[in-house]
Scaffold this active site. Structure first.
Site, mmCIF file in Angstrom:
data_model
loop_
_atom_site.group_PDB
_atom_site.id
_atom_site.type_symbol
_atom_site.label_atom_id
_atom_site.label_comp_id
_atom_site.label_asym_id
_atom_site.label_seq_id
_atom_site.Cartn_x
_atom_site.Cartn_y
_atom_site.Cartn_z
ATOM 1 N N ARG A 37 97.056 -34.364 -79.033
ATOM 2 C CA ARG A 37 96.519 -34.137 -77.692
ATOM 3 C C ARG A 37 96.547 -32.669 -77.279
ATOM 4 O O ARG A 37 95.990 -32.314 -76.234
ATOM 5 C CB ARG A 37 97.306 -34.963 -76.666
ATOM 6 C CG ARG A 37 97.051 -36.462 -76.727
ATOM 7 C CD ARG A 37 95.636 -36.788 -76.299
ATOM 8 N NE ARG A 37 95.423 -36.569 -74.864
ATOM 9 C CZ ARG A 37 94.232 -36.481 -74.288
ATOM 10 N NH1 ARG A 37 93.128 -36.531 -75.024
ATOM 11 N NH2 ARG A 37 94.119 -36.308 -72.985
ATOM 12 N N ASN A 81 104.464 -35.484 -62.897
ATOM 13 C CA ASN A 81 103.130 -36.006 -62.619
ATOM 14 C C ASN A 81 102.772 -37.234 -63.446
ATOM 15 O O ASN A 81 102.030 -38.098 -62.982
ATOM 16 C CB ASN A 81 102.103 -34.896 -62.883
ATOM 17 C CG ASN A 81 100.682 -35.407 -62.929
ATOM 18 O OD1 ASN A 81 100.040 -35.602 -61.897
ATOM 19 N ND2 ASN A 81 100.166 -35.648 -64.136
ATOM 20 N N TYR A 140 103.628 -51.648 -60.933
ATOM 21 C CA TYR A 140 103.382 -50.241 -60.623
ATOM 22 C C TYR A 140 103.955 -49.901 -59.242
ATOM 23 O O TYR A 140 104.593 -48.854 -59.066
ATOM 24 C CB TYR A 140 101.873 -49.982 -60.656
ATOM 25 C CG TYR A 140 101.466 -48.581 -60.266
ATOM 26 C CD1 TYR A 140 101.564 -47.529 -61.174
ATOM 27 C CD2 TYR A 140 100.966 -48.310 -58.992
ATOM 28 C CE1 TYR A 140 101.180 -46.239 -60.818
ATOM 29 C CE2 TYR A 140 100.573 -47.026 -58.632
ATOM 30 C CZ TYR A 140 100.685 -45.995 -59.550
ATOM 31 O OH TYR A 140 100.303 -44.727 -59.195
ATOM 32 N N LYS A 144 106.799 -47.000 -58.348
ATOM 33 C CA LYS A 144 106.612 -45.889 -57.424
ATOM 34 C C LYS A 144 107.628 -45.923 -56.282
ATOM 35 O O LYS A 144 108.012 -44.874 -55.748
ATOM 36 C CB LYS A 144 105.180 -45.878 -56.898
ATOM 37 C CG LYS A 144 104.169 -45.471 -57.958
ATOM 38 C CD LYS A 144 104.485 -44.094 -58.546
ATOM 39 C CE LYS A 144 103.512 -43.647 -59.598
ATOM 40 N NZ LYS A 144 103.834 -42.305 -60.144
ATOM 41 N N VAL A 171 92.513 -41.430 -56.046
ATOM 42 C CA VAL A 171 91.479 -40.485 -56.469
ATOM 43 C C VAL A 171 90.840 -40.934 -57.786
ATOM 44 O O VAL A 171 91.451 -41.664 -58.569
ATOM 45 C CB VAL A 171 92.056 -39.064 -56.612
ATOM 46 C CG1 VAL A 171 92.453 -38.511 -55.254
ATOM 47 C CG2 VAL A 171 93.256 -39.046 -57.558
#
Length: 252
Positions: A37, A81, A140, A144, A171
């Site tokens: 990557r 992130n 999820y 969070k 987004v």
């Protein structure tokens, strides 16, 4: 200018943050999952960024990632992130990885954890949790809630470190999907602003942000008993603790 590590930097919000910070003259260290990557961040490396490599879903690679980061010296800021939306890697990537990096790296001046508005639907329940990813034991939203609570716990234990969580909005990234309604251009701005640490408003700690405005998180986030239970569970799983004093380095 600040030296900043960003996990999950090959695309999406992480890449946007890396580009913005490089544009502003900061020293940036990007993170990718595998050596293959690295090609995705070639342009960032050509602009002066450095890179660390490791799959956040695997504890052994996470420990090596901590080693790589520490070899680059102390950071001014870390943006946690990286994240995944579903599957058995949700807890390892979204919670265990930022915990291990936090515990194993020399504390920076600023820590930024990526949360989500979906954390409000999370359950503050650690009973029967499977941190290893051997099975999918939490959603999820749960992950969070946990990482936002981790932020608040670190802010309490390390008051000298400016520690925040950010809801970037829904987004249109690979995770968010093409139909996401929020503005992608705004998705990375708050974490970049907090990591750079130049604005007076970004000097506080223990806050949950959405588009550069403080919002109230799930009530369990600031519950000290839940914070302590979360830290204890993660410490038991990883063998590494976050303590009020400077944390011990993660061993290989």
């Amino acid at each position: 200018m600040a030296k900043i590590l960003i996990t999950g930097s090959s695309d999406g919000l992480g890449r946007g943050a890396a580009e913005a910070l490089l544009d502003d003259g900061h020293s940036v260290v990007v993170h990718v999952r595998t050596e293959a990557r690295l090609v995705a961040v070639d342009d960032l490396l050509e602009r002066g960024a450095e890179a660390v490599v490791g799959d956040l879903a695997h504890t052994d690679q996470m420990r090596d990632l901590v080693r790589q980061a520490n070899e680059l010296g102390r950071f001014d800021a870390v943006i946690h992130n990286a994240g995944v939306l579903d599957g058995s890697s949700v807890l390892p990537v979204n919670v265990v990885a930022p915990y291990l990096l936090t515990a194993g790296m020399e504390p920076p001046d600023r820590l930024v954890y990526l949360s989500s508005g979906m954390h409000r639907g999370g359950r503050p329940d650690l009973q029967g949790i499977e941190w290893s990813g051997a099975r999918a034991s939490r959603s999820y939203s749960d992950s969070k809630l946990f990482v936002t609570t981790l932020m608040a716990a670190v802010a309490r234990l390390w008051p000298e470190v400016s520690t925040h969580a950010v809801d970037p909005g829904w987004v249109p990234t690979r995770m968010g999907g093409a139909g996401a309604p929020d503005d992608l251009r705004l998705g990375h701005l708050t974490q970049v602003w907090l990591a750079a640490g130049s604005a007076p408003e970004a000097q506080g700690t223990g806050q949950y942000w959405y588009h550069q405005k403080v919002r109230e998180p799930h009530p369990s986030v600031h519950d000290h008993r839940f914070q302590d239970a979360l830290l204890s569970s993660l410490s038991e799983h990883t063998g590494v603790s976050i303590r009020p004093e400077q944390p011990a380095a993660v061993s290989n």
